[in-house]
Design a protein around this motif. Structure first.
Motif, PDB file in Angstrom:
ATOM      1  N   MET A  77       0.844  -1.184   0.000  1.00 19.38           N
ATOM      2  CA  MET A  77       0.000   0.000   0.000  1.00 19.38           C
ATOM      3  C   MET A  77       0.883   1.239   0.000  1.00 19.38           C
ATOM      4  O   MET A  77       1.798   1.348   0.819  1.00 19.38           O
ATOM      5  CB  MET A  77      -0.896  -0.018   1.234  1.00 19.38           C
ATOM      6  CG  MET A  77      -2.281   0.448   0.940  1.00 19.38           C
ATOM      7  SD  MET A  77      -3.432  -0.169   2.166  1.00 19.38           S
ATOM      8  CE  MET A  77      -4.939   0.474   1.518  1.00 19.38           C
ATOM      9  N   LEU A  78       0.630   2.145  -0.902  1.00 24.30           N
ATOM     10  CA  LEU A  78       1.467   3.339  -1.015  1.00 24.30           C
ATOM     11  C   LEU A  78       0.885   4.483  -0.183  1.00 24.30           C
ATOM     12  O   LEU A  78      -0.311   4.521   0.098  1.00 24.30           O
ATOM     13  CB  LEU A  78       1.584   3.753  -2.485  1.00 24.30           C
ATOM     14  CG  LEU A  78       2.224   2.696  -3.403  1.00 24.30           C
ATOM     15  CD1 LEU A  78       2.073   3.080  -4.856  1.00 24.30           C
ATOM     16  CD2 LEU A  78       3.703   2.520  -3.076  1.00 24.30           C
ATOM     17  N   THR A  79       1.762   5.433   0.154  1.00 18.95           N
ATOM     18  CA  THR A  79       1.331   6.578   0.976  1.00 18.95           C
ATOM     19  C   THR A  79       0.405   7.502   0.191  1.00 18.95           C
ATOM     20  O   THR A  79      -0.345   8.269   0.776  1.00 18.95           O
ATOM     21  CB  THR A  79       2.556   7.390   1.434  1.00 18.95           C
ATOM     22  OG1 THR A  79       3.390   7.629   0.286  1.00 18.95           O
ATOM     23  CG2 THR A  79       3.339   6.643   2.490  1.00 18.95           C
ATOM     24  N   ALA A  80       0.488   7.455  -1.136  1.00 22.19           N
ATOM     25  CA  ALA A  80      -0.364   8.306  -1.984  1.00 22.19           C
ATOM     26  C   ALA A  80      -0.415   7.684  -3.370  1.00 22.19           C
ATOM     27  O   ALA A  80       0.286   6.710  -3.650  1.00 22.19           O
ATOM     28  CB  ALA A  80       0.221   9.717  -2.054  1.00 22.19           C
ATOM     29  N   ASP A  81      -1.231   8.256  -4.239  1.00 21.96           N
ATOM     30  CA  ASP A  81      -1.320   7.764  -5.613  1.00 21.96           C
ATOM     31  C   ASP A  81      -0.018   8.106  -6.339  1.00 21.96           C
ATOM     32  O   ASP A  81       0.288   9.296  -6.536  1.00 21.96           O
ATOM     33  CB  ASP A  81      -2.512   8.431  -6.312  1.00 21.96           C
ATOM     34  CG  ASP A  81      -2.760   7.862  -7.707  1.00 21.96           C
ATOM     35  OD1 ASP A  81      -1.811   7.322  -8.305  1.00 21.96           O
ATOM     36  OD2 ASP A  81      -3.906   7.960  -8.179  1.00 21.96           O
ATOM     37  N   PRO A  82       0.749   7.078  -6.756  1.00 20.86           N
ATOM     38  CA  PRO A  82       2.067   7.359  -7.356  1.00 20.86           C
ATOM     39  C   PRO A  82       1.979   8.130  -8.671  1.00 20.86           C
ATOM     40  O   PRO A  82       2.941   8.740  -9.100  1.00 20.86           O
ATOM     41  CB  PRO A  82       2.649   5.952  -7.585  1.00 20.86           C
ATOM     42  CG  PRO A  82       1.467   5.035  -7.606  1.00 20.86           C
ATOM     43  CD  PRO A  82       0.438   5.652  -6.717  1.00 20.86           C
ATOM     44  N   LYS A  88       6.778  11.052  -5.025  1.00 20.97           N
ATOM     45  CA  LYS A  88       7.597  10.486  -3.948  1.00 20.97           C
ATOM     46  C   LYS A  88       6.824   9.492  -3.084  1.00 20.97           C
ATOM     47  O   LYS A  88       7.259   9.166  -1.976  1.00 20.97           O
ATOM     48  CB  LYS A  88       8.169  11.610  -3.080  1.00 20.97           C
ATOM     49  CG  LYS A  88       9.216  12.442  -3.808  1.00 20.97           C
ATOM     50  CD  LYS A  88       9.818  13.512  -2.916  1.00 20.97           C
ATOM     51  CE  LYS A  88      10.916  14.255  -3.655  1.00 20.97           C
ATOM     52  NZ  LYS A  88      11.355  15.452  -2.925  1.00 20.97           N
ATOM     53  N   ALA A  89       5.702   9.024  -3.568  1.00 18.71           N
ATOM     54  CA  ALA A  89       4.924   8.042  -2.794  1.00 18.71           C
ATOM     55  C   ALA A  89       5.772   6.793  -2.575  1.00 18.71           C
ATOM     56  O   ALA A  89       6.506   6.371  -3.457  1.00 18.71           O
ATOM     57  CB  ALA A  89       3.664   7.672  -3.560  1.00 18.71           C
ATOM     58  N   PHE A  90       5.691   6.243  -1.382  1.00 13.66           N
ATOM     59  CA  PHE A  90       6.457   5.021  -1.100  1.00 13.66           C
ATOM     60  C   PHE A  90       5.532   3.996  -0.452  1.00 13.66           C
ATOM     61  O   PHE A  90       4.484   4.334   0.073  1.00 13.66           O
ATOM     62  CB  PHE A  90       7.663   5.324  -0.188  1.00 13.66           C
ATOM     63  CG  PHE A  90       7.300   5.973   1.115  1.00 13.66           C
ATOM     64  CD1 PHE A  90       7.057   5.211   2.254  1.00 13.66           C
ATOM     65  CD2 PHE A  90       7.188   7.369   1.196  1.00 13.66           C
ATOM     66  CE1 PHE A  90       6.711   5.827   3.456  1.00 13.66           C
ATOM     67  CE2 PHE A  90       6.841   7.984   2.401  1.00 13.66           C
ATOM     68  CZ  PHE A  90       6.605   7.210   3.529  1.00 13.66           C
ATOM     69  N   SER A  91       5.946   2.714  -0.505  1.00 15.74           N
ATOM     70  CA  SER A  91       5.058   1.682   0.035  1.00 15.74           C
ATOM     71  C   SER A  91       5.294   1.507   1.535  1.00 15.74           C
ATOM     72  O   SER A  91       6.404   1.647   2.031  1.00 15.74           O
ATOM     73  CB  SER A  91       5.232   0.359  -0.702  1.00 15.74           C
ATOM     74  OG  SER A  91       6.517  -0.149  -0.474  1.00 15.74           O
ATOM     75  N   LEU A  92       4.189   1.230   2.231  1.00 16.75           N
ATOM     76  CA  LEU A  92       4.221   1.062   3.681  1.00 16.75           C
ATOM     77  C   LEU A  92       4.311  -0.429   3.988  1.00 16.75           C
ATOM     78  O   LEU A  92       3.417  -1.182   3.607  1.00 16.75           O
ATOM     79  CB  LEU A  92       2.937   1.642   4.291  1.00 16.75           C
ATOM     80  CG  LEU A  92       2.705   3.123   3.981  1.00 16.75           C
ATOM     81  CD1 LEU A  92       1.236   3.482   4.149  1.00 16.75           C
ATOM     82  CD2 LEU A  92       3.559   3.995   4.892  1.00 16.75           C
ATOM     83  N   PRO A  93       5.379  -0.862   4.658  1.00 15.05           N
ATOM     84  CA  PRO A  93       5.512  -2.305   4.901  1.00 15.05           C
ATOM     85  C   PRO A  93       4.437  -2.850   5.831  1.00 15.05           C
ATOM     86  O   PRO A  93       3.981  -3.971   5.682  1.00 15.05           O
ATOM     87  CB  PRO A  93       6.905  -2.448   5.523  1.00 15.05           C
ATOM     88  CG  PRO A  93       7.295  -1.082   5.972  1.00 15.05           C
ATOM     89  CD  PRO A  93       6.519  -0.095   5.176  1.00 15.05           C
ATOM     90  N   VAL A  94       4.011  -2.038   6.818  1.00 13.60           N
ATOM     91  CA  VAL A  94       3.018  -2.500   7.793  1.00 13.60           C
ATOM     92  C   VAL A  94       2.011  -1.390   8.030  1.00 13.60           C
ATOM     93  O   VAL A  94       2.366  -0.225   8.132  1.00 13.60           O
ATOM     94  CB  VAL A  94       3.689  -2.866   9.149  1.00 13.60           C
ATOM     95  CG1 VAL A  94       2.639  -3.297  10.159  1.00 13.60           C
ATOM     96  CG2 VAL A  94       4.708  -3.964   8.966  1.00 13.60           C
ATOM     97  N   LEU A  95       0.747  -1.779   8.093  1.00 16.09           N
ATOM     98  CA  LEU A  95      -0.325  -0.820   8.380  1.00 16.09           C
ATOM     99  C   LEU A  95      -1.287  -1.463   9.361  1.00 16.09           C
ATOM    100  O   LEU A  95      -1.505  -2.672   9.309  1.00 16.09           O
ATOM    101  CB  LEU A  95      -1.129  -0.566   7.095  1.00 16.09           C
ATOM    102  CG  LEU A  95      -0.711   0.542   6.149  1.00 16.09           C
ATOM    103  CD1 LEU A  95      -1.634   0.512   4.946  1.00 16.09           C
ATOM    104  CD2 LEU A  95      -0.805   1.908   6.805  1.00 16.09           C
ATOM    105  N   SER A  96      -1.902  -0.672  10.205  1.00 17.47           N
ATOM    106  CA  SER A  96      -2.981  -1.218  11.039  1.00 17.47           C
ATOM    107  C   SER A  96      -4.223  -1.358  10.164  1.00 17.47           C
ATOM    108  O   SER A  96      -4.324  -0.731   9.100  1.00 17.47           O
ATOM    109  CB  SER A  96      -3.275  -0.269  12.200  1.00 17.47           C
ATOM    110  OG  SER A  96      -3.933   0.885  11.704  1.00 17.47           O
TER     111      SER A  96
END
Length: 260
Positions: free
Chosen positions: A203-208, A213-221
């Protein structure tokens, strides 16, 4: 690990759901759809020719041809009535998942004799809100559990996206419904993990496409993932979270093109 037993849920082939929707709408407008049926046949037959040994191809062609004939018959009905109900539309678009799961189960059967095609419309029970049906959890749980017991030794290929109402009419679970199907089965069967194979790394921090500069989040709640998906993160269909959240089953996003 010999204890691990995957269950696979697949969507339709790329572009097929959109094409089926267009064919349904065309039929209601008295526009021809036969060329599109032919195109669907060629698209799926090409995969069979490529990935199934010649000696096993004929029964697969026959079954796909029967499904295509059913589809064509329904389209002729829509054409004759000049009317496309939500119920008919769900039935028509459900063929995409049926084609792909049947075909992949047969491809895999060459390597894993226990591969089995499962039409989820017999097990995922919903209300009659065609196009975006709501789950009847209690009944679905019972049916999925009994399916798992009956076929405990099988590698099941399950049609995503589709269910049926109490009259057995096919319903669909809304766009992104295949992920939801995976979560429903995963939750009922207490899976160790629900993996969603897609074309991005997590899951990315924003629409790439918008934020370079959107990056993927390794862990999310679950809460963060739900918020992101409700605010438009396309990688997870919002209802997918709920069955997983209730059972605290982790959801892993995997990139089909870059599995690392």
């Amino acid at each position: 690990d010999s204890q691990e037993h995957p269950l696979v849920v697949l969507s339709a082939m790329s572009g097929v759901t959109n094409l089926l929707t267009k064919m349904a709408e065309n039929a209601a407008e008295r526009l021809p759809f036969e060329e599109d049926v032919k195109f669907l046949e060629e698209k799926h037959f090409a995969v069979v020719k490529e990935l199934i040994a010649v000696k096993y191809q004929n029964p697969v062609f026959t079954k796909l041809k029967l499904m295509l004939n059913d589809l064509e018959e329904i389209l002729h009905g829509v054409f004759a009535l000049k009317e496309l109900s939500a119920q008919s539309k769900d039935l028509i678009v459900s063929f995409g998942e049926r084609f792909s799961n049947y075909m992949v189960s047969k491809i895999m059967e060459q390597y894993i004799p226990d591969a089995l095609y499962i039409d989820a419309s017999h097990y995922v029970k919903t209300d009659s809100n065609f196009g975006n049906a709501h789950l009847n959890e209690e009944l679905t749980n019972q049916l999925v559990q009994s399916l798992a017991i009956t076929h405990a030794d099988k590698l099941m290929f399950v049609t995503g996206f589709i269910g049926s109402n109490d009259k057995g009419r096919v319903t669909t679970l809304g766009r992104g419904g295949s992920d939801y199907t995976a979560a429903i089965f995963g939750a009922v069967l207490n899976a160790k993990v629900i993996e969603i194979w897609t074309d991005v790394d997590g899951m990315l921090t924003a629409d790439p496409r918008i934020v370079k500069k959107a990056f993927s989040l390794p862990v999310l709640s679950y809460t963060e993932a739900m918020e992101l998906s409700y605010f438009g993160a396309k990688v997870i269909y919002p209802p997918t979270m709920i069955p997983a959240f209730m059972k605290r089953i982790p959801i892993a996003i995997r990139n089909t093109f870059n599995p690392e």
